[in-house]
Motif scaffolding. Sequence first.
Motif, mmCIF file in Angstrom:
data_model
loop_
_atom_site.group_PDB
_atom_site.id
_atom_site.type_symbol
_atom_site.label_atom_id
_atom_site.label_comp_id
_atom_site.label_asym_id
_atom_site.label_seq_id
_atom_site.Cartn_x
_atom_site.Cartn_y
_atom_site.Cartn_z
ATOM 1 N N LEU A 1 17.198 3.824 -5.561
ATOM 2 C CA LEU A 1 16.809 4.632 -6.845
ATOM 3 C C LEU A 1 18.136 5.346 -7.404
ATOM 4 O O LEU A 1 17.990 5.239 -8.733
ATOM 5 N N ALA A 2 19.266 5.408 -6.908
ATOM 6 C CA ALA A 2 20.418 5.715 -7.679
ATOM 7 C C ALA A 2 21.021 4.493 -8.549
ATOM 8 O O ALA A 2 21.328 4.842 -9.538
ATOM 9 N N LEU A 3 20.758 3.449 -8.072
ATOM 10 C CA LEU A 3 21.311 2.049 -8.755
ATOM 11 C C LEU A 3 20.451 1.848 -9.925
ATOM 12 O O LEU A 3 20.689 1.820 -10.945
ATOM 13 N N ALA A 4 18.997 2.024 -9.739
ATOM 14 C CA ALA A 4 18.072 1.869 -10.755
ATOM 15 C C ALA A 4 18.199 2.983 -11.655
ATOM 16 O O ALA A 4 18.075 2.827 -13.141
ATOM 17 N N ALA A 5 18.425 4.166 -11.349
ATOM 18 C CA ALA A 5 18.580 5.379 -12.209
ATOM 19 C C ALA A 5 19.954 5.345 -13.100
ATOM 20 O O ALA A 5 19.675 5.649 -14.390
ATOM 21 N N VAL A 6 21.092 4.738 -12.676
ATOM 22 C CA VAL A 6 22.167 4.574 -13.429
ATOM 23 C C VAL A 6 22.052 3.344 -14.352
ATOM 24 O O VAL A 6 22.162 3.428 -15.827
ATOM 25 N N GLU B 1 0.880 -1.361 -0.020
ATOM 26 C CA GLU B 1 -0.231 0.199 -0.073
ATOM 27 C C GLU B 1 0.868 1.226 -0.052
ATOM 28 O O GLU B 1 1.816 1.194 0.637
ATOM 29 N N GLY B 2 0.538 2.059 -0.647
ATOM 30 C CA GLY B 2 1.144 3.401 -0.833
ATOM 31 C C GLY B 2 2.438 3.423 -1.651
ATOM 32 O O GLY B 2 2.709 2.485 -2.448
ATOM 33 N N PRO B 3 3.145 4.831 -1.854
ATOM 34 C CA PRO B 3 4.144 4.756 -2.829
ATOM 35 C C PRO B 3 5.102 3.701 -2.397
ATOM 36 O O PRO B 3 5.479 3.307 -1.186
ATOM 37 N N PHE B 4 6.021 3.287 -3.457
ATOM 38 C CA PHE B 4 7.154 2.309 -3.319
ATOM 39 C C PHE B 4 8.142 2.805 -2.326
ATOM 40 O O PHE B 4 8.503 2.045 -1.261
ATOM 41 N N SER B 5 8.633 4.111 -2.572
ATOM 42 C CA SER B 5 9.758 4.457 -1.623
ATOM 43 C C SER B 5 9.301 4.379 -0.118
ATOM 44 O O SER B 5 10.031 4.088 0.676
ATOM 45 N N LEU B 6 8.088 4.745 0.369
ATOM 46 C CA LEU B 6 7.520 4.914 1.609
ATOM 47 C C LEU B 6 7.423 3.281 2.263
ATOM 48 O O LEU B 6 7.583 3.106 3.331
ATOM 49 N N ASP C 1 6.361 8.157 -10.891
ATOM 50 C CA ASP C 1 4.939 8.939 -11.150
ATOM 51 C C ASP C 1 4.302 8.611 -9.953
ATOM 52 O O ASP C 1 3.212 9.569 -9.623
ATOM 53 N N GLN C 2 4.416 7.515 -9.096
ATOM 54 C CA GLN C 2 3.510 7.625 -7.899
ATOM 55 C C GLN C 2 4.248 8.149 -6.650
ATOM 56 O O GLN C 2 3.437 7.823 -5.556
ATOM 57 N N GLU C 3 5.186 8.890 -6.752
ATOM 58 C CA GLU C 3 5.480 9.400 -5.753
ATOM 59 C C GLU C 3 5.336 10.597 -5.289
ATOM 60 O O GLU C 3 4.776 11.407 -6.138
ATOM 61 N N PRO C 4 5.062 10.807 -3.771
ATOM 62 C CA PRO C 4 4.576 12.214 -3.227
ATOM 63 C C PRO C 4 5.523 13.303 -3.646
ATOM 64 O O PRO C 4 6.714 12.793 -3.292
ATOM 65 N N PRO C 5 5.210 14.485 -3.595
ATOM 66 C CA PRO C 5 6.121 15.301 -4.050
ATOM 67 C C PRO C 5 7.228 15.595 -2.571
ATOM 68 O O PRO C 5 8.227 16.262 -2.917
ATOM 69 N N ASP C 6 6.928 15.241 -1.479
ATOM 70 C CA ASP C 6 7.813 15.465 -0.498
ATOM 71 C C ASP C 6 8.549 13.989 -0.030
ATOM 72 O O ASP C 6 9.115 13.810 0.915
ATOM 73 N N GLY C 7 8.349 12.974 -0.994
ATOM 74 C CA GLY C 7 8.806 11.643 -0.801
ATOM 75 C C GLY C 7 10.468 11.446 -0.801
ATOM 76 O O GLY C 7 11.006 12.372 -1.290
ATOM 77 N N PRO C 8 10.834 10.282 -0.287
ATOM 78 C CA PRO C 8 12.527 9.928 -0.183
ATOM 79 C C PRO C 8 13.093 10.290 -1.705
ATOM 80 O O PRO C 8 13.714 10.771 -1.982
ATOM 81 N N PHE C 9 12.089 9.656 -2.823
ATOM 82 C CA PHE C 9 12.807 9.794 -4.085
ATOM 83 C C PHE C 9 13.005 11.387 -4.748
ATOM 84 O O PHE C 9 13.771 11.840 -5.206
#
Length: 231
Positions: free
Chosen positions: A183-188, A81-86, A205-213
């Motif tokens: 996120l950094a590993l995935a971005a590279v 449930e919720g954004p992946f980063s959270l 796309d699913q991340e909140p504006p103030d989320g970790p990503f």
Amino acid sequence: MTTGVRRRMGVEERRQQLIDVALRLFSDRPPEDVSIDDIATAAGISRPLVYHYFPGKYSLYEAAVRRAADELSARFHVPHEGPFSLRLLLVMGRYFDFAEEHAPGFSALLRGGSVRSEAVVEEVRQVAYEQLLAHLELTDPGPRMALVIRTWVGVAETTALSWLADRSIPRRELERQLVHDLLALAAVTAAFDEETAGVLRRVVDQEPPDGPFAELVTRLLTLVPGRAGDG
């Protein structure tokens, strides 16, 4: 008034006591440097009584590692449930909870020491890997995406072990940093692999504006010349 008579432990209670003792001893020393006498002394029982419950120190070691592995594996199971980063941040909190509350078990588990214990460690890594795939809604990732996840699992292990040895960096900062690390590993990798790029776009796309990503992206942009302070 005390009688001085010790309460006799039941079979399972005694086994668990010996496993607790073993976890403490094996977290500091490899199995070959721990004797049955060491275990008996630490448990406050006789050497023959240790053998009554376990045929040898390696069987006790493997039982201790198995218990630690089962408990640690359970920490990767959180609601989808919720954004992946959270969700990942929640997993990291549970992961470090285990490392802190059961430091001997965590250290003994990841230290290894036998072929069987190494197999148990690999089981834990596989659980972590499969849970991350499930949260990313992936069933059959390509080799690059799979490598990102397996690499990150190793980074999480090393980070937690290092933190237990030297807690100079606040734990909560490390938990968040590990989310950023994935996120950094995935971005590279996404720069060279379309599958990873697609997964990353969907997650972001699913991340909140103030989320970790979002926080990581903002911080990285300040390092790019001409981008600091951009809206």
